[in-house]
Design a protein around this motif. Structure first.
Motif, PDB file in Angstrom:
ATOM      1  N   LYS A   1     -11.142 -21.397  36.924  1.00  8.17           N
ATOM      2  CA  LYS A   1     -12.782 -20.737  35.773  1.00  8.17           C
ATOM      3  C   LYS A   1     -12.350 -20.471  34.172  1.00  8.17           C
ATOM      4  O   LYS A   1     -11.519 -21.241  33.510  1.00  8.17           O
ATOM      5  CB  LYS A   1     -12.251 -19.182  36.174  1.00  8.17           C
ATOM      6  N   GLU A   2     -13.600 -20.818  33.647  1.00  8.63           N
ATOM      7  CA  GLU A   2     -13.237 -20.606  32.035  1.00  8.63           C
ATOM      8  C   GLU A   2     -12.588 -19.847  31.462  1.00  8.63           C
ATOM      9  O   GLU A   2     -12.322 -18.550  32.173  1.00  8.63           O
ATOM     10  CB  GLU A   2     -15.022 -21.123  31.231  1.00  8.63           C
ATOM     11  N   ARG A   3     -11.910 -20.251  29.702  1.00 11.74           N
ATOM     12  CA  ARG A   3     -11.227 -18.976  29.577  1.00 11.74           C
ATOM     13  C   ARG A   3     -12.518 -18.011  28.880  1.00 11.74           C
ATOM     14  O   ARG A   3     -13.678 -18.502  28.357  1.00 11.74           O
ATOM     15  CB  ARG A   3     -10.727 -19.731  28.174  1.00 11.74           C
ATOM     16  N   ASP A   4     -12.190 -16.411  28.797  1.00 11.25           N
ATOM     17  CA  ASP A   4     -13.771 -16.001  29.125  1.00 11.25           C
ATOM     18  C   ASP A   4     -12.863 -15.028  27.707  1.00 11.25           C
ATOM     19  O   ASP A   4     -11.846 -14.375  27.881  1.00 11.25           O
ATOM     20  CB  ASP A   4     -13.444 -15.228  30.068  1.00 11.25           C
TER      21      ASP A   4
ATOM     22  N   ALA B   1      -5.687 -12.931  36.244  1.00  7.69           N
ATOM     23  CA  ALA B   1      -5.805 -14.034  34.925  1.00  7.69           C
ATOM     24  C   ALA B   1      -4.985 -14.244  34.107  1.00  7.69           C
ATOM     25  O   ALA B   1      -3.758 -13.457  34.451  1.00  7.69           O
ATOM     26  CB  ALA B   1      -7.468 -13.911  34.313  1.00  7.69           C
TER      27      ALA B   1
ATOM     28  N   TYR C   1      -4.285 -14.581  27.235  1.00  4.56           N
ATOM     29  CA  TYR C   1      -3.896 -15.486  26.158  1.00  4.56           C
ATOM     30  C   TYR C   1      -4.130 -14.404  24.939  1.00  4.56           C
ATOM     31  O   TYR C   1      -5.546 -13.735  24.771  1.00  4.56           O
ATOM     32  CB  TYR C   1      -4.251 -16.506  25.779  1.00  4.56           C
TER      33      TYR C   1
ATOM     34  N   ARG D   1      -8.942 -14.507  28.540  1.00  3.98           N
ATOM     35  CA  ARG D   1      -8.019 -14.734  30.108  1.00  3.98           C
ATOM     36  C   ARG D   1      -8.875 -15.553  30.695  1.00  3.98           C
ATOM     37  O   ARG D   1      -9.746 -16.600  30.476  1.00  3.98           O
ATOM     38  CB  ARG D   1      -8.705 -13.549  30.313  1.00  3.98           C
ATOM     39  N   GLN D   2      -7.892 -16.631  31.848  1.00  4.23           N
ATOM     40  CA  GLN D   2      -8.553 -17.361  32.291  1.00  4.23           C
ATOM     41  C   GLN D   2      -8.414 -17.538  34.027  1.00  4.23           C
ATOM     42  O   GLN D   2      -6.010 -17.258  34.541  1.00  4.23           O
ATOM     43  CB  GLN D   2      -8.411 -18.827  31.639  1.00  4.23           C
TER      44      GLN D   2
END
Length: 126
Positions: A43-46, A92, A95, A38-39
């Motif tokens: 913010k960065e993709r976590d 978020a 993905y 998720r992003q």
């Protein structure tokens, strides 16, 4: 080539639930580790969760442990993410991703995944 299509996102109140789906096509689905990331804006993709090809290994990010559950149905070439007890900080774009060379492990970094879906928005209101 792998195609991934997410669905199931939407707007939900805090404490509610959603189930995301990701339909895969283009190769033997049961061989691939699948993951959800998720992003949030700026913010960065976590990493959220991952599952091995057979479904016997699952792995979760610390922020979602005990609230989210990943599963897969290889007969339907689909992976799911059940999200319970949602919080505003879960908001978020989510993905779906496929790791086509997992070597039996479930990775937790985006670079380990080869193919990505277009994402689905999840918004949790307070």
């Amino acid at each position: 080539q792998v195609q991934l299509v997410e669905s199931g996102g939407g707007l939900v109140q805090a404490g509610g639930s959603l189930r995301l789906s990701c339909a895969a096509s283009g190769r033997t689905f049961s061989m691939d580790t699948m993951g959800w990331f998720r992003q949030a804006p700026e913010k960065e993709r976590d990493f959220v969760a991952g599952i091995s090809g057979s479904g016997d290994i699952t792995y979760y990010g610390d922020s979602v442990k005990g609230r989210f559950a990943i599963s897969r149905d290889n007969a339907k070439n689909t992976v799911y993410l059940q999200m319970n007890s949602l919080k505003p900080e879960d908001t978020a774009v989510y993905y779906c991703a496929a790791d086509v060379d997992p070597f039996g492990r479930v990775g937790s970094t985006a670079i380990e995944y080869n193919y990505w879906g277009q994402g689905t928005q999840v918004t949790v209101s307070s």
